[in-house]
Motif scaffolding. Structure first.
Motif, mmCIF file in Angstrom:
data_model
loop_
_atom_site.group_PDB
_atom_site.id
_atom_site.type_symbol
_atom_site.label_atom_id
_atom_site.label_comp_id
_atom_site.label_asym_id
_atom_site.label_seq_id
_atom_site.Cartn_x
_atom_site.Cartn_y
_atom_site.Cartn_z
ATOM 1 N N LYS A 174 0.810 -1.212 0.000
ATOM 2 C CA LYS A 174 0.000 0.000 0.000
ATOM 3 C C LYS A 174 0.842 1.259 0.000
ATOM 4 O O LYS A 174 0.483 2.265 -0.611
ATOM 5 N N LEU A 175 1.971 1.212 0.680
ATOM 6 C CA LEU A 175 2.761 2.414 0.844
ATOM 7 C C LEU A 175 3.924 2.529 -0.138
ATOM 8 O O LEU A 175 4.544 3.573 -0.233
ATOM 9 N N LEU A 176 4.226 1.471 -0.843
ATOM 10 C CA LEU A 176 5.342 1.511 -1.786
ATOM 11 C C LEU A 176 4.901 1.429 -3.236
ATOM 12 O O LEU A 176 5.690 1.694 -4.138
ATOM 13 N N THR A 177 3.639 1.046 -3.472
ATOM 14 C CA THR A 177 3.155 0.911 -4.844
ATOM 15 C C THR A 177 2.566 2.229 -5.316
ATOM 16 O O THR A 177 1.589 2.735 -4.747
ATOM 17 N N HIS A 178 3.151 2.796 -6.354
ATOM 18 C CA HIS A 178 2.639 4.042 -6.927
ATOM 19 C C HIS A 178 1.716 3.726 -8.107
ATOM 20 O O HIS A 178 1.761 2.638 -8.680
ATOM 21 N N LEU A 179 0.923 4.702 -8.446
ATOM 22 C CA LEU A 179 0.000 4.525 -9.574
ATOM 23 C C LEU A 179 0.758 4.179 -10.847
ATOM 24 O O LEU A 179 0.289 3.377 -11.657
ATOM 25 N N SER A 180 1.913 4.785 -11.012
ATOM 26 C CA SER A 180 2.699 4.519 -12.219
ATOM 27 C C SER A 180 3.102 3.052 -12.330
ATOM 28 O O SER A 180 3.421 2.572 -13.414
ATOM 29 N N ASP A 181 3.080 2.324 -11.187
ATOM 30 C CA ASP A 181 3.439 0.901 -11.205
ATOM 31 C C ASP A 181 2.300 0.018 -11.701
ATOM 32 O O ASP A 181 2.545 -1.107 -12.154
ATOM 33 N N VAL A 182 1.067 0.500 -11.595
ATOM 34 C CA VAL A 182 -0.083 -0.368 -11.889
ATOM 35 C C VAL A 182 -1.019 0.177 -12.962
ATOM 36 O O VAL A 182 -1.864 -0.557 -13.481
ATOM 37 N N MET A 183 -0.893 1.441 -13.303
ATOM 38 C CA MET A 183 -1.864 2.036 -14.224
ATOM 39 C C MET A 183 -1.639 1.587 -15.661
ATOM 40 O O MET A 183 -0.551 1.144 -16.045
ATOM 41 N N ARG A 184 -2.673 1.691 -16.449
ATOM 42 C CA ARG A 184 -2.575 1.458 -17.889
ATOM 43 C C ARG A 184 -2.038 2.728 -18.533
ATOM 44 O O ARG A 184 -2.484 3.831 -18.203
ATOM 45 N N ALA A 185 -1.097 2.577 -19.427
ATOM 46 C CA ALA A 185 -0.472 3.748 -20.034
ATOM 47 C C ALA A 185 -0.380 3.583 -21.540
ATOM 48 O O ALA A 185 -0.639 2.497 -22.089
ATOM 49 N N GLY A 186 -0.021 4.663 -22.222
ATOM 50 C CA GLY A 186 0.162 4.617 -23.671
ATOM 51 C C GLY A 186 -1.094 4.205 -24.418
ATOM 52 O O GLY A 186 -2.200 4.696 -24.142
ATOM 53 N N ASP A 187 -0.950 3.273 -25.355
ATOM 54 C CA ASP A 187 -2.076 2.840 -26.167
ATOM 55 C C ASP A 187 -3.113 2.038 -25.385
ATOM 56 O O ASP A 187 -4.208 1.781 -25.893
ATOM 57 N N ALA A 188 -2.766 1.622 -24.171
ATOM 58 C CA ALA A 188 -3.719 0.851 -23.362
ATOM 59 C C ALA A 188 -4.782 1.736 -22.722
ATOM 60 O O ALA A 188 -5.763 1.227 -22.162
ATOM 61 N N ILE A 189 -4.604 3.054 -22.808
ATOM 62 C CA ILE A 189 -5.584 3.976 -22.227
ATOM 63 C C ILE A 189 -6.725 4.184 -23.220
ATOM 64 O O ILE A 189 -6.485 4.638 -24.350
ATOM 65 N N PRO A 190 -7.954 3.892 -22.843
ATOM 66 C CA PRO A 190 -9.081 4.177 -23.736
ATOM 67 C C PRO A 190 -9.351 5.684 -23.767
ATOM 68 O O PRO A 190 -9.569 6.306 -22.725
ATOM 69 N N ARG A 191 -9.308 6.267 -24.953
ATOM 70 C CA ARG A 191 -9.544 7.705 -25.068
ATOM 71 C C ARG A 191 -10.061 8.035 -26.456
ATOM 72 O O ARG A 191 -9.675 7.386 -27.445
ATOM 73 N N VAL A 192 -10.918 9.021 -26.523
ATOM 74 C CA VAL A 192 -11.462 9.491 -27.800
ATOM 75 C C VAL A 192 -11.596 10.997 -27.731
ATOM 76 O O VAL A 192 -11.541 11.599 -26.657
ATOM 77 N N GLY A 193 -11.796 11.612 -28.899
ATOM 78 C CA GLY A 193 -12.051 13.031 -28.957
ATOM 79 C C GLY A 193 -13.509 13.333 -28.693
ATOM 80 O O GLY A 193 -14.367 12.438 -28.768
ATOM 81 N N PRO A 194 -13.855 14.564 -28.406
ATOM 82 C CA PRO A 194 -15.237 14.918 -28.050
ATOM 83 C C PRO A 194 -16.238 14.725 -29.192
ATOM 84 O O PRO A 194 -17.426 14.500 -28.943
ATOM 85 N N ASP A 195 -15.787 14.795 -30.445
ATOM 86 C CA ASP A 195 -16.708 14.661 -31.575
ATOM 87 C C ASP A 195 -16.775 13.231 -32.110
ATOM 88 O O ASP A 195 -17.357 12.979 -33.165
ATOM 89 N N THR A 196 -16.196 12.292 -31.392
ATOM 90 C CA THR A 196 -16.203 10.895 -31.808
ATOM 91 C C THR A 196 -17.632 10.339 -31.773
ATOM 92 O O THR A 196 -18.334 10.510 -30.765
ATOM 93 N N PRO A 197 -18.088 9.669 -32.825
ATOM 94 C CA PRO A 197 -19.427 9.063 -32.806
ATOM 95 C C PRO A 197 -19.528 8.012 -31.702
ATOM 96 O O PRO A 197 -18.538 7.389 -31.312
ATOM 97 N N PHE A 198 -20.728 7.806 -31.233
ATOM 98 C CA PHE A 198 -20.938 6.887 -30.112
ATOM 99 C C PHE A 198 -20.455 5.475 -30.441
ATOM 100 O O PHE A 198 -19.884 4.790 -29.588
ATOM 101 N N THR A 199 -20.664 5.027 -31.668
ATOM 102 C CA THR A 199 -20.251 3.668 -32.037
ATOM 103 C C THR A 199 -18.735 3.508 -31.934
ATOM 104 O O THR A 199 -18.226 2.473 -31.479
ATOM 105 N N ALA A 200 -17.986 4.548 -32.313
ATOM 106 C CA ALA A 200 -16.528 4.493 -32.205
ATOM 107 C C ALA A 200 -16.096 4.539 -30.739
ATOM 108 O O ALA A 200 -15.107 3.899 -30.345
#
Length: 325
Positions: free
Chosen positions: A197-223
């Motif tokens: 709990k005290l030694l594990t940082h978010l950077s050790d466990v988080m998803r980064a780079g292409d593994a992050i789900p992200r889209v732009g605001p004008d992206t269609p719902f299906t995409a």
């Protein structure tokens, strides 16, 4: 022999009372010698070498382990083995904490002259102020008890409980004097739950780079849904051209839209996102993300860098796999 359950219970209660009285009795007899002992242990340049025979030896091992895990370098040396070569482990820069209820354990008393010649300072923890051990020690701590919990007053019971309490008192006083912190304790216990709990940082466990789900605001719902399905987070960030977080869309948001009967084919990510979601810095501890999720009853959180740009994402499953929760 007939077993008497009522007698067994009565003896258990008497044991608790006798041992509790033994520990509380230490308070009145613990004075300036305790402070001198703590000062000596703080000043030692080497290790605190704990010794004890029999049941006192078992207590000594635990005391040494507690000291070591709370910032005081310590080890246990068996006094019988010390007479057959293990004295070589003890150096003049060390300090000996010798534990013996009677203070006359032959295995300890026989090596006292050698320790004196080496110039090794000694603290005695004993129930007899007039014992050989107490008289040879630089400081003697009184761990005596009026009687043992054993009905025969023979088996070390209350006396070992008192020794253990005195050892814990030393460890607590030392860790406080050293300014020992929770983070320091975690570094001594990296394999335990507290360490994770005290030694594990978010950077050790988080998803980064292409593994992050992200889209732009004008992206269609299906995409948007394709991005969520492909990344498996159960959510997707909605970001602007500078990768700053505008909003988030989660599985829960999808269920609510379906329940409302919204025509999902005609909407964009901007129209369905939850704006200005809660985020957490990438230099935070993983446990902080867990606390944030629990507090706000969410199952995922977006991670941002010092400039506020999206750099990661984490959900409760990620934290469970890392054994943070």
């Amino acid at each position: 022999m007939t077993f008497d359950a009522a007698r067994a219970l009565r003896l258990a209660h008497e044991t608790f009372e006798i041992e509790a009285a033994a520990v509380l009795g230490l308070k009145a007899r613990t004075g300036e010698a305790f402070g001198r002992a703590v000062r000596m242990m703080l000043d030692v340049r080497g290790r605190v070498v704990v010794m004890g025979m029999g049941k006192s030896g078992h207590i000594g091992r635990k005391v040494a382990a507690t000291l070591a895990s709370t910032g005081t370098p310590a080890m246990f040396v068996h006094p019988a083995e010390a007479s057959h070569g293990d004295l070589g482990m003890i150096k003049p820069v060390d300090l000996v904490l010798a534990i013996s209820n009677g203070g006359e354990s032959e295995e300890i008393t026989v090596i006292l002259p050698v320790l004196k010649r080496l110039g090794v300072p000694m603290i005695a923890m004993t129930g007899s102020a007039a014992s050989t051990l107490a008289l040879h020690a630089d400081v003697a701590l009184d761990s005596g008890v009026e009687k043992e919990a054993c009905p025969l007053n023979l088996a070390p019971t209350a006396s070992t409980t008192a020794q253990l309490a005195m050892g814990d008192a030393l460890a607590v006083a030392l860790l406080d004097a050293r300014g020992f912190r929770t983070e320091d304790f975690a570094r001594s216990h990296p394999g335990g739950a507290l360490g994770r709990k005290l030694l594990t940082h978010l950077s050790d466990v988080m998803r980064a780079g292409d593994a992050i789900p992200r889209v732009g605001p004008d992206t269609p719902f299906t995409a948007l849904m394709r991005e969520m399905s492909a990344k498996g987070l159960g959510a997707s960030a909605i970001v602007d051209d500078d990768n700053r977080v505008l909003g988030i869309f989660t599985d829960g948001d999808l269920r609510r839209l379906v329940e409302k009967g919204v025509d999902l084919r005609a909407v964009t990510a901007r129209e369905v996102m939850f704006p200005q979601p809660r985020t957490i810095r990438d230099d935070a501890l993983a446990v902080e993300a867990a606390e944030l999720m629990e507090k706000h009853r969410i199952t995922s959180v977006l991670v941002v860098d010092a400039q506020g740009r999206l750099c990661g994402a984490v959900n409760s499953n990620d934290l469970m796999r890392a054994k943070v929760i």
